[in-house]
Write a protein that holds these residues in place. Structure first.
Motif, PDB file in Angstrom:
ATOM      1  N   HIS A 120       0.818  -1.214   0.000  1.00 53.58           N
ATOM      2  CA  HIS A 120       0.000   0.000   0.000  1.00 53.58           C
ATOM      3  C   HIS A 120       0.853   1.265   0.000  1.00 53.58           C
ATOM      4  N   GLY A 121       2.002   1.216   0.664  1.00 52.88           N
ATOM      5  CA  GLY A 121       2.878   2.379   0.653  1.00 52.88           C
ATOM      6  C   GLY A 121       3.383   2.689  -0.735  1.00 52.88           C
ATOM      7  N   ALA A 122       3.812   1.659  -1.457  1.00 55.23           N
ATOM      8  CA  ALA A 122       4.306   1.862  -2.821  1.00 55.23           C
ATOM      9  C   ALA A 122       3.200   2.364  -3.740  1.00 55.23           C
ATOM     10  N   GLN A 123       2.000   1.823  -3.590  1.00 52.80           N
ATOM     11  CA  GLN A 123       0.889   2.255  -4.432  1.00 52.80           C
ATOM     12  C   GLN A 123       0.519   3.709  -4.175  1.00 52.80           C
ATOM     13  N   LEU A 124       0.570   4.146  -2.918  1.00 56.27           N
ATOM     14  CA  LEU A 124       0.255   5.539  -2.596  1.00 56.27           C
ATOM     15  C   LEU A 124       1.271   6.477  -3.235  1.00 56.27           C
ATOM     16  N   VAL A 125       2.539   6.188  -3.058  1.00 52.87           N
ATOM     17  CA  VAL A 125       3.576   7.054  -3.625  1.00 52.87           C
ATOM     18  C   VAL A 125       3.444   7.111  -5.148  1.00 52.87           C
ATOM     19  N   GLN A 126       3.227   5.968  -5.769  1.00 52.97           N
ATOM     20  CA  GLN A 126       3.064   5.919  -7.220  1.00 52.97           C
ATOM     21  C   GLN A 126       1.875   6.771  -7.676  1.00 52.97           C
ATOM     22  N   ARG A 127       0.764   6.673  -6.933  1.00 52.31           N
ATOM     23  CA  ARG A 127      -0.433   7.434  -7.308  1.00 52.31           C
ATOM     24  C   ARG A 127      -0.195   8.939  -7.179  1.00 52.31           C
ATOM     25  N   LEU A 128       0.461   9.362  -6.109  1.00 50.74           N
ATOM     26  CA  LEU A 128       0.722  10.792  -5.918  1.00 50.74           C
ATOM     27  C   LEU A 128       1.654  11.326  -7.001  1.00 50.74           C
ATOM     28  N   GLU A 129       2.694  10.571  -7.305  1.00 55.50           N
ATOM     29  CA  GLU A 129       3.653  11.042  -8.316  1.00 55.50           C
ATOM     30  C   GLU A 129       3.013  11.090  -9.702  1.00 55.50           C
TER      31      GLU A 129
END
Length: 429
Positions: free
Chosen positions: A379-388
């Motif tokens: 979930h952490g990786a998905q959040l960062v990817q979505r924000l970027e």
């Protein structure tokens, strides 16, 4: 030459207290995701400091107290020039959103909803009405099983829903802790899915052996007393659920822990009845690991429940309601039992308390559920990817959200003028 670190400004409704509430814990999980990226984080809030506040400075997070209705915030954010602004709950977006847009129009605006407060409030009003009409009722199946379109009907006419969902539209991305609430918003309020991102509680599934059945005893309930669903659950336990359990387990004790214990809660303390109000737990996981059963008889609420995630982390099976379990397990086996009335909750609690085999299976169900649904790395990786991704496509993203642009125009103008009037009034005093 390396790129400068992404700058994050968090505008907190309160200073995070991860050991007092699930909301505080969730905020710290978000901050941890940002820290792992090497991002430069400033946490700000107009709130006073609580007694259990996290030491953000020790984590390398800058702290800044800000004022409501003050142009000093404009100078502060203009100088900081953040790339991403995270509003902690919709009230902060209402207060500061227009200032953020005015001073830093290209900053990505993110809303941390924590849970849908308008859903929680509508359910609370429904419970009050139900108890008013049926004061002796202890079976709440009718409250626990409405379809999402019925929840929509309950919420749609309320001012709180209009305010909260308008804030979701005005932001570029809103973080949703419950996939059930995403479904409610997209299917019934018609919020575009592109504006929402599922980011549940993050809990690393334990690999070590749990404290076994034979080494545990008694029941536990835990939750911040300032949170209305928790206080309602304590009252229901005291008046209805716990007396039924004690009739069949006369030696059992219930230990109730919670931050900010009010006098009305300590007045319920009654060792003769096995009902122990324990105040705040210095180490919530330690007391959870010593209990045999976690009781969470929630009659209203929203989001997902940190106390139940902690119970899974500690290998403590739980007894809860459909409100407690909502959005937490999807199709996976539940790590305990779910019931809809005081008598059914008591039956479930007694049965699981006395059945080592079923208890151990529930314990393992919790471990598996955490591994499959709450993995921090995923979930952490998905959040960062979505924000970027959203930052890269921000202009197009905002063009497709005309409703949000329209709402920002109208609300921010009125909010701006009100804030400026209050500021001028305060200067004149």
């Amino acid at each position: 030459m390396s790129q400068p670190a992404t700058k994050i400004l968090v505008i907190g409704y309160v200073w995070p207290e991860p050991r007092s509430s699930a909301a505080g814990g969730h905020m710290m999980q978000i901050l941890d995701c940002f820290l792992r990226q090497g991002w430069d984080i400033t946490f700000s809030s107009p709130a006073t400091t609580g007694e259990h506040k996290a030491d953000l400075a020790a984590l390398g997070i800058h702290e800044r107290t800000i004022e409501l209705n003050s142009s000093s915030f404009d100078d502060f954010i203009r100088e900081l020039a953040p790339d991403i602004v995270l509003f902690d709950r919709f009230m902060m977006e209402e207060q500061f959103g227009w200032r953020v847009e005015q001073q830093c129009p290209h900053a990505l605006r993110v809303l941390e909803t924590s849970d849908l407060q308008s859903l929680r409030d509508a359910r609370q009003q429904r419970l009050k009405e139900h108890l008013k009409n049926q004061p002796d009722c202890d079976d709440f199946q009718a409250l626990f099983t409405p379809a999402l379109h019925e929840e929509f009907q309950l919420m749609a006419g309320t001012d709180l829903a209009k305010r909260e969902i308008a804030a979701i539209y005005r932001c570029d991305i809103s973080l949703m802790i419950s996939n059930v609430e995403i479904q409610l918003l997209t299917e019934h309020f018609k919020v575009p899915a592109a504006l929402l991102h599922w980011f549940p509680l993050l809990v690393e599934a334990p690999t070590a052996a749990f404290t076994p059945y034979e080494e545990r005893a008694h029941f536990l309930s835990i939750g911040n007393f300032r949170h209305a669903p928790n206080w309602d659950a304590v009252l229901w336990m005291k008046n209805s659920v716990w007396p039924l359990i004690r009739q069949r387990l006369p030696g059992a004790r219930l230990h109730i822990y919670g931050a900010y214990t009010p006098p009305k809660a300590t007045a319920l303390h009654n060792p003769a009845q096995g009902f122990h109000v324990m105040n705040w737990a210095e180490d919530a996981l330690q007391v959870m690991s010593a209990a045999r059963i976690c009781l969470a008889p929630l009659r209203f609420g929203a989001g997902i429940k940190g106390k139940l995630a902690d119970a899974m982390l500690c290998g403590t099976p739980n007894i809860t309601t459909p409100i407690g379990a909502e959005g937490m397990a999807d199709t996976q086996p539940w790590p305990g039992l779910i019931a809809e009335s005081a008598s059914a909750l008591a039956d479930a609690a007694v049965a699981l308390y006395q059945d080592p085999q079923a208890w151990t299976q529930a314990q393992e169900n919790g471990r598996q559920l955490l591994a499959e649904r709450y993995a921090p790395a995923l979930h952490g990786a998905q959040l960062v990817q979505r924000l970027e991704q959203c930052r890269r496509e921000l202009s197009q993203h905002r063009r497709t959200n005309f409703t949000g642009s329209m709402l920002r125009h109208h609300l921010h103008k009125s909010t701006q003028y009100m804030a400026q009037w209050i500021e001028a009034k305060n200067r004149a005093l």
